[in-house]
Design a protein around this motif. Structure first.
Motif, PDB file in Angstrom:
ATOM      1  N   LEU A   1      -9.615   0.465  -1.603  1.00  0.00           N
ATOM      2  CA  LEU A   1      -8.983   1.148  -0.477  1.00  0.00           C
ATOM      3  C   LEU A   1      -9.678   2.465  -0.199  1.00  0.00           C
ATOM      4  O   LEU A   1     -10.122   3.161  -1.123  1.00  0.00           O
TER       5      LEU A   1
ATOM      6  N   GLN B   1       0.856  -1.181   0.000  1.00  0.00           N
ATOM      7  CA  GLN B   1       0.000   0.000   0.000  1.00  0.00           C
ATOM      8  C   GLN B   1       0.892   1.231   0.000  1.00  0.00           C
ATOM      9  O   GLN B   1       1.916   1.237   0.696  1.00  0.00           O
ATOM     10  N   PRO B   2       0.498   2.256  -0.766  1.00  0.00           N
ATOM     11  CA  PRO B   2      -0.635   2.295  -1.680  1.00  0.00           C
ATOM     12  C   PRO B   2      -0.372   1.470  -2.939  1.00  0.00           C
ATOM     13  O   PRO B   2       0.755   1.439  -3.431  1.00  0.00           O
TER      14      PRO B   2
ATOM     15  N   GLU C   1      -6.390   4.373   3.851  1.00  0.00           N
ATOM     16  CA  GLU C   1      -5.526   3.243   3.505  1.00  0.00           C
ATOM     17  C   GLU C   1      -4.591   3.601   2.352  1.00  0.00           C
ATOM     18  O   GLU C   1      -3.452   3.123   2.304  1.00  0.00           O
TER      19      GLU C   1
END
Length: 306
Positions: free
Chosen positions: A152, A99-100, A156
């Motif tokens: 997401l 992530q991302p 997030e």
């Protein structure tokens, strides 16, 4: 008399072998415990560099290798350790940015950000006014504010989540042969490749809130920091014996949040019934929900010991 001495020597040797084995095992285990802590600290340094440098893979790699100085104090020993692993595996170690994700830039990139980009046309995700961005996504009809491509939320998408794979050569003689024998039992291709070369695979994971606008970067050409599950085996015909590098995705950004409005950065939405905070203990992503950006998580390594 001679027969008694011979029997006594045989009994002594029979008892000595398991005692030495237990001693070497204890030394090996103590070394693993210290190594785990050092890798955690080095990965924390790498994550902090990434959060303040727009998740730059080069900044992450430089900070992590600087943290390895705690293991290899002498520059010559440091370079030799990395070169040995590179020769055996193609990559001395590997960090995967989970992530991302590239898809997060398709959902949450902001083309109106005034900040200069590291490279022309590089896409950014806005790091400030996250609560206002989340409310806007919910108003657009996104369930729980989750992007349709990435799944997401903006919180997030502004969280740096990384996995580290570190190959460690066993100290005790003969352990490497046992590790090679057990390699087919490992479920992950990266860990299995390490074990096939006689290395114990250590896996660490960290999650840290971004402190700068995440940018869409390509993978490092040598494969040390990547967004994909890059194999550590040398593919035939690859330049310099290293895998091809991946690239960051080109997003189609939604609208932006105007500066000077909205709550402060990093403020999460009110926690609903499904909201939860979960320490990551396995490769499975954490349960749905928003997590406070200030939380830092380190999980236990996945060390495949014989």
């Amino acid at each position: 008399m001679a027969a008694q001495r011979g029997a006594g020597m045989a009994g002594f040797l029979a008892a000595l072998v398991p005692v030495l084995g237990l001693g070497l095992g204890g030394v090996e285990l103590a070394h693993w415990m210290g190594l785990r802590q050092t890798l955690s600290l080095a990965l924390m340094d790498a994550a902090r560099a990434g959060t303040t440098r727009q998740a730059s893979p080069q900044a992450i790699a430089d900070a992590f290798e600087q943290g390895l100085r705690a293991i290899y104090v002498q520059p010559a020993a440091h370079a030799r350790a990395l070169q040995t692993r590179r020769h055996a595996l193609g990559i001395p170690w590997q960090i995967r940015i989970r992530q991302p994700t590239p898809a997060a830039f398709l959902d949450h990139a902001d083309a109106a950000l005034p900040d200069p980009r590291p490279t022309p046309a590089q896409t950014l995700i806005r790091n400030d006014y996250q609560a206002a961005q989340h409310a806007r996504r919910v108003g657009q009809g996104w369930p729980e504010g989750r992007g349709p491509r990435s799944g997401l939320t903006i919180f997030e998408a502004n969280t740096l989540l990384m996995d580290l794979w570190w190959p460690q050569a066993p100290l005790a003689p003969g352990v490497a042969a046992v590790v090679r024998t057990l390699a087919p039992l490992h479920g992950d291709p990266i860990g299995r490749r390490m074990m096939e070369s006689g290395y114990l695979p250590f896996r660490r994971r960290i999650r840290l809130a971004m402190q700068s606008h995440p940018a869409a970067w390509p993978d490092l050409p040598d494969g040390r920091v990547t967004h994909e599950e890059a194999m550590m085996a040398l593919p035939p015909g690859a330049p310099d014996g290293r895998p091809e590098a991946g690239t960051g995705a080109a997003p189609a950004p939604p609208g932006s949040i105007p500066a000077g409005t909205g709550p402060s950065a990093g403020q999460p939405p009110p926690a609903g019934p499904d909201a939860s905070e979960t320490d990551i203990k396995t490769e499975t992503m954490e349960a749905p929900g928003q997590e406070a950006p200030s939380r830092e998580h380190l999980d236990a390594p996945e060390a495949c010991a014989p």
